[in-house]
Design a protein around this motif. Structure first.
Motif: not given
Length: 291
Positions: A171-178, A136-139, A125-127, A108-110
């Protein structure tokens, strides 16, 4: 397989089809025309909402309404009143940027990327906007963000900087969304001027990408190999998503006018919403934003 024009509304820059399983309706946007559209699976009961800025993407909310990535920030949209409400602007003062393509992960994260409006500098950037509305900024160092989507198990995140000539996997971390371990998933044939635009993943884990300015839809295997190529009747195809009562119709958006003079023009069907039938493939329901 057959390709049909489903709705001929001549979107300036059609994008982001989203199928609402609960209401059995399709949503899509006109990025430069500042509109959100909705119709039935067969293209009837067309409705539109005006939004106050250019819109890069939208997602439905669990609480009703939608979350939007407008040019200058994330907003909520109330379908009943048509009103929008600012959540947060991730890039205040960045006048050369706007938010662009985005989708919701299984939790449920956008996730939305920004882009340079002239599609030249790596200013984007990727948020990730979480259900608690934290950002949160991802890239970063992205020219034109496009094509976010996930593998069926949610553990691989796909994304493209359109002008890199590649589609990436993280690689996508399900718990944290990183998102980590960015790598090349697929390299595009850019010899005819095409670029990676919107993507979706089907129930078999294959990625479908709209290759804008090249008029092709490419289905890639989970290993990044070309599995299928569909030639579209227009060059400026922009995004894809499965929907319909059985989740087996592929909806395809397009643009009627190129955003910059250097891009090619199309014929009378440019800007149409297309539907592709009898592909023998089903899609996956898009999650709703949890906030």
């Amino acid at each position: 397989m057959r390709i049909e024009v489903l709705v001929d509304v001549k979107t300036t820059l059609g994008e982001g089809p989203v199928w609402d399983v609960a209401e059995q309706r399709l949503y899509w946007i006109d990025s430069l025309g500042c509109k959100v559209y909705r119709c039935t699976a067969n293209g009837r009961e067309v409705r539109a909402w005006d939004v106050p800025e250019r819109i890069g993407s939208m997602a439905l909310r669990r609480r009703g309404g939608a979350v939007l990535a407008l040019a200058n920030g994330f907003h909520f949209l109330d379908f009943k009143s048509g009103e929008t409400q600012l959540i947060v602007d991730p890039e205040p003062g960045e006048v050369s940027n706007r938010l662009n393509d985005g989708k919701v992960d299984r939790q449920g994260r956008f996730v939305v990327g920004s882009m340079d409006v002239n599609e030249e500098g790596p200013n984007g950037a990727l948020y990730r906007l979480d259900p608690d509305l934290s950002l949160h900024r991802l890239d970063d160092k992205i020219i034109c963000s496009n094509g976010p989507c996930w593998s069926p198990d949610g553990r691989t995140f796909y994304f493209a900087d359109s002008w890199s000539g590649e589609i990436w996997a993280y690689d996508y971390e399900l718990d944290t969304g990183s998102a980590s371990n960015r790598r090349t998933f697929a390299k595009l044939d850019t010899s005819s001027g095409g670029a990676a635009d919107g993507s979706t993943v089907d129930a078999e884990g294959y990625l479908w990408n709209a290759q804008v300015y090249d008029g092709r839809l490419i289905r890639y295997s989970p290993e990044g190999k070309v599995d299928r190529v569909i030639e579209m009747p227009v060059k400026k195809v922009t995004s894809v998503n499965f929907g319909g009562p059985n989740m087996d119709i592929l909806y395809v958006t397009s643009m009627s006018k190129p955003p910059l003079p250097r891009f090619p023009v199309d014929g009378i069907q440019g800007g149409s919403l297309f539907a592709i039938y009898d592909l023998g493939v089903r899609g996956i329901e898009e999650p709703r934003f949890g906030g």
